[in-house]
Design an enzyme around this catalytic site. Structure first.
Site, short mmCIF file in Angstrom:
data_model
loop_
_atom_site.label_atom_id
_atom_site.label_comp_id
_atom_site.label_asym_id
_atom_site.label_seq_id
_atom_site.Cartn_x
_atom_site.Cartn_y
_atom_site.Cartn_z
N PHE A 149 0.81 -1.22 0.00
CA PHE A 149 0.00 0.00 0.00
C PHE A 149 0.84 1.27 0.00
O PHE A 149 0.37 2.34 -0.39
CB PHE A 149 -0.93 0.02 1.23
CG PHE A 149 -0.24 0.49 2.49
CD1 PHE A 149 -0.12 1.84 2.78
CD2 PHE A 149 0.33 -0.42 3.38
CE1 PHE A 149 0.54 2.28 3.92
CE2 PHE A 149 1.01 0.01 4.51
CZ PHE A 149 1.11 1.37 4.78
N LYS A 173 -1.16 -7.17 -9.19
CA LYS A 173 -2.12 -7.31 -8.08
C LYS A 173 -1.72 -6.25 -7.05
O LYS A 173 -0.86 -6.48 -6.20
CB LYS A 173 -2.03 -8.72 -7.49
CG LYS A 173 -3.28 -9.23 -6.79
CD LYS A 173 -3.79 -8.37 -5.66
CE LYS A 173 -3.00 -8.48 -4.39
NZ LYS A 173 -3.41 -7.46 -3.36
N ARG A 177 -5.70 -1.64 -0.39
CA ARG A 177 -5.97 -0.43 0.42
C ARG A 177 -6.03 0.82 -0.44
O ARG A 177 -6.73 1.78 -0.10
CB ARG A 177 -4.86 -0.24 1.46
CG ARG A 177 -4.51 -1.50 2.19
CD ARG A 177 -4.34 -1.27 3.66
NE ARG A 177 -3.96 -2.53 4.30
CZ ARG A 177 -4.77 -3.56 4.50
NH1 ARG A 177 -6.03 -3.50 4.13
NH2 ARG A 177 -4.33 -4.65 5.10
N SER A 226 5.34 -6.94 3.43
CA SER A 226 5.92 -7.28 4.73
C SER A 226 6.68 -8.62 4.65
O SER A 226 6.40 -9.44 3.77
CB SER A 226 4.80 -7.36 5.77
OG SER A 226 3.86 -8.33 5.36
N CYS A 281 9.57 1.91 3.52
CA CYS A 281 10.49 0.81 3.83
C CYS A 281 11.91 1.34 4.01
O CYS A 281 12.77 0.64 4.51
CB CYS A 281 10.46 -0.24 2.75
SG CYS A 281 11.14 0.36 1.21
N GLU A 384 9.23 -4.06 13.15
CA GLU A 384 8.98 -2.90 12.28
C GLU A 384 7.68 -2.25 12.77
O GLU A 384 6.63 -2.89 12.81
CB GLU A 384 8.81 -3.40 10.83
CG GLU A 384 8.59 -2.27 9.85
CD GLU A 384 8.41 -2.77 8.42
OE1 GLU A 384 7.71 -3.77 8.20
OE2 GLU A 384 8.97 -2.12 7.51
P1 NAD Z 1 1.54 -6.59 3.12
O1 NAD Z 1 2.56 -7.66 3.20
O2 NAD Z 1 0.43 -6.60 4.09
O3 NAD Z 1 0.84 -6.62 1.66
C1 NAD Z 1 1.59 -6.60 0.47
C2 NAD Z 1 0.79 -7.32 -0.61
O4 NAD Z 1 0.58 -8.68 -0.22
C3 NAD Z 1 -0.57 -6.71 -0.88
O5 NAD Z 1 -0.81 -6.70 -2.25
C4 NAD Z 1 -1.51 -7.65 -0.15
O6 NAD Z 1 -2.79 -7.75 -0.76
C5 NAD Z 1 -0.80 -8.99 -0.22
N1 NAD Z 1 -1.09 -9.85 0.94
C6 NAD Z 1 -1.35 -9.45 2.20
N2 NAD Z 1 -1.56 -10.52 3.00
C7 NAD Z 1 -1.41 -11.61 2.22
C8 NAD Z 1 -1.49 -13.02 2.48
N3 NAD Z 1 -1.75 -13.51 3.69
N4 NAD Z 1 -1.27 -13.86 1.46
C9 NAD Z 1 -0.99 -13.39 0.23
N5 NAD Z 1 -0.91 -12.07 -0.07
C10 NAD Z 1 -1.10 -11.19 0.91
O7 NAD Z 1 2.33 -5.20 3.14
P2 NAD Z 1 1.74 -3.72 3.21
O8 NAD Z 1 1.19 -3.49 4.58
O9 NAD Z 1 0.87 -3.45 2.05
O10 NAD Z 1 3.08 -2.86 3.02
C11 NAD Z 1 3.95 -2.50 4.07
C12 NAD Z 1 5.12 -3.45 4.15
O11 NAD Z 1 5.83 -3.46 2.91
C13 NAD Z 1 6.15 -3.01 5.18
O12 NAD Z 1 6.62 -4.15 5.86
C14 NAD Z 1 7.26 -2.37 4.35
O13 NAD Z 1 8.52 -2.38 4.95
C15 NAD Z 1 7.22 -3.26 3.15
N6 NAD Z 1 7.83 -2.61 2.00
C16 NAD Z 1 9.05 -3.07 1.59
C17 NAD Z 1 9.69 -2.48 0.52
C18 NAD Z 1 11.02 -2.98 0.05
O14 NAD Z 1 11.44 -2.62 -1.04
N7 NAD Z 1 11.71 -3.80 0.82
C19 NAD Z 1 9.08 -1.40 -0.14
C20 NAD Z 1 7.83 -0.95 0.30
C21 NAD Z 1 7.22 -1.58 1.38
#
Ligand code: NAD
Length: 499
Positions: A149, A173, A177, A226, A281, A384
């Protein structure tokens, strides 16, 4: 109530699964739209159509594909204001931040205009008698991206730009949010000349992610989000024989040496710790001053700066420092972690737990917090927080500070503030973290370098954008050919000396 569907075969279509998710306005706490959540059948149909569309797209010459990207750049610039507004409305970040989100994605699309050069193979003339050897980079077919998101423009652009430029079809995909901006970008790509079906934006949750991971036609999956979900996607995707790269969470440390410019370090920590409400991130969430005197000076400079931060909705103007966090659940989680910090003995020197914004009491605003004397066994250090909370961990020596950053399970980004070249160089070479800043708090590499963390922040071999992306989204084929004419004895050939 606005209903957001999917972008399939060049147009918006309504979802058919009967399942939806609420898209919130984080500033007011109200539901502002519903987004469709795709079923496995919808995802599989989108992939099947993408595979058909990919055949012609993959055969289109790279320069023509680059021209689509060139037109796309112009259209994103044309619609910058609209994109930023839609992004802020669903995410909550300020308009300047939203424009930065679009801009950093746009820069990768600009880089993709160089695809003809980046996709050139290698050639060895006369590897043996009459033998030439060459390698080529071919598209994978259908690739997919699953995005978080917190950068709803930048990360989808980082994925779709290189994947499409390499001749693949792409299934995006996005986060459920804030799904509007990815849908707007898909419409702009059509306007730029992308054939229908080559990019499909399928909104959804775990069901559609699992459908991507289990679909045999999908050859590669790029994920950002995450760490627990990154690990899940990495192992299920790899088990199913796909090429997978997953980027996860972070806990970025900034070391402040006694010789650092303390005002510069404090200003940097304010931007890197509290910008976008800490939902980056690459946010700095841990400051590690070296020496008690450095720590005291830094704290004295941070407190008034933090107290001056303007926390408000993006509509309140460009002087807003940061807006609400994304959901009520995110806010609850941040406040819960702050309570653990207090209970476990950290010193909460800026305490905004009772922060309320008049007129926006139901919004997901969290005031800025500063903890001092945080130790490495505390939850606020280990986890985090992804919110406007900065923790100070005091270290006695540079080696101790370096050890903290090295020992943490995350390895996305880090920074050191110092005037000493030897220390800076030592830090850059020894640290086990993917992206390093020297007097730069958020060292996000530009489009022509690559972006990726180490340890539990990154899974897979290649990074995002830059040359790595063109490797990730292509397969190398190497051809060895022999032509009999090259075997002629004493052929006068091109080796003959010039008279
Ligand atoms: P998230 O892991 O909740 O969701 C990311 C994606 O995964 C979304 O598209 C979501 O629909 C999907 N998803 C969520 N739960 C799932 C499940 N159980 N099974 C399969 N798919 C699922 O992350 P978020 O809250 O959207 O984003 C924040 C996180 O992303 C933070 O931890 C941040 O550090 C990380 N992030 C990392 C980077 C990087 O380059 N390392 C960059 C941006 C964000």
């Amino acid at each position: 109530m606005q209903e957001l569907g999917h972008w399939i075969n060049g147009k918006m279509v309504a979802g058919t699964s009967g399942r939806t998710a609420d898209v919130m306005n984080p500033a007011t706490g109200e539901v502002q739209a519903k987004v469709a959540l795709a079923s496995k059948a919808e995802l599989d149909a989108a992939v099947a159509d993408a595979a058909k569309a990919q055949v012609a797209w993959g055969l289109t010459n790279p320069q023509k594909r680059a021209r689509v990207m060139m037109a796309f750049v112009g259209l994103i610039n044309r619609d910058m204001e609209k994109l930023a507004e839609a992004l802020s409305r669903e995410h909550g970040k300020t308009i300047p931040d939203a424009k930065g989100d679009v801009q950093r994605g746009l820069e990768v699309i600009e880089y993709c205009i160089g695809a003809p050069q980046l996709l050139k193979g290698e050639f060895t003339d006369s590897a043996g008698p009459g033998i030439d050897m060459y390698s080529m980079r071919q598209p994978l077919g259908v690739a997919a991206g699953i995005t978080p998101f917190n950068f709803p423009a930048m990360i989808p652009l980082w994925k779709m730009g290189p994947a499409l430029s390499c001749g693949n079809a792409f299934i995006l995909k996005p986060s459920e949010r804030d799904p509007s901006v990815p849908l707007m970008l898909a419409a702009l790509l059509k306007e730029a000349g992308l054939p229908d079906g080559v990019l499909q934006v399928v909104n959804g949750d775990k069901e559609s992610v699992d459908a991507i991971l289990d679909n045999d036609t999908v050859q590669a999956v790029g994920f950002v989000g995450s760490t627990p979900i990154a690990q899940y996607i990495y192992s299920r995707g790899c088990d199913n024989g796909k090429r997978v790269q997953c980027f996860g969470g972070a806990k970025n440390h900034m070391i402040i040496m006694p010789d650092a410019d303390m005002d510069q370090a404090a200003d940097a920590l304010i931007g890197a710790g509290f910008g976008a409400a800490g939902e980056r991130c690459m946010a700095i969430s841990v400051a590690v001053p070296v020496g008690e005197e450095t720590a005291d000076k830094l704290r004295d400079k941070l407190i008034p700066r933090i107290e001056k931060l303007k926390v408000a909705p993006y509509t309140a103007g460009d002087d807003v420092d940061y807006g609400p966090v994304v959901t009520a659940a995110a806010k609850q989680n941040i406040l819960r972690l702050i309570e653990t910090g207090v209970a476990q003995g950290a010193d909460l020197v800026v305490d905004s737990r009772d922060f309320k914004l008049q007129g926006y009491e139901d919004g997901f605003f969290v005031g800025p917090h500063l903890f001092d004397r945080v130790t490495t066994d505390m939850d606020i250090y280990k986890q985090e927080i992804f919110g406007p909370v900065l923790s100070m961990v005091r270290a006695e020596t540079y080696e101790e500070a370096l050890g903290h950053a090295m020992d943490h399970e995350y390895g996305n980004g880090t920074a050191i503030f110092t005037r000493d070249g030897d220390t800076a160089r030592d830090f850059a070479s020894r640290i086990n973290i993917g992206m390093v800043g020297i007097n730069v708090p958020i060292p996000v590499p530009l489009a022509y370098h690559t972006f990726g963390g180490w340890k539990k922040s990154g899974f897979g071999d290649l990074n995002q954008h830059g040359p790595d992306a063109f490797k990730f989204y292509t397969r190398t084929k190497t051809v060895t050919s022999r032509w009999p004419s090259g075997l002629k004895e004493g052929g006068e050939f091109h080796f003959k000396a010039m008279d």
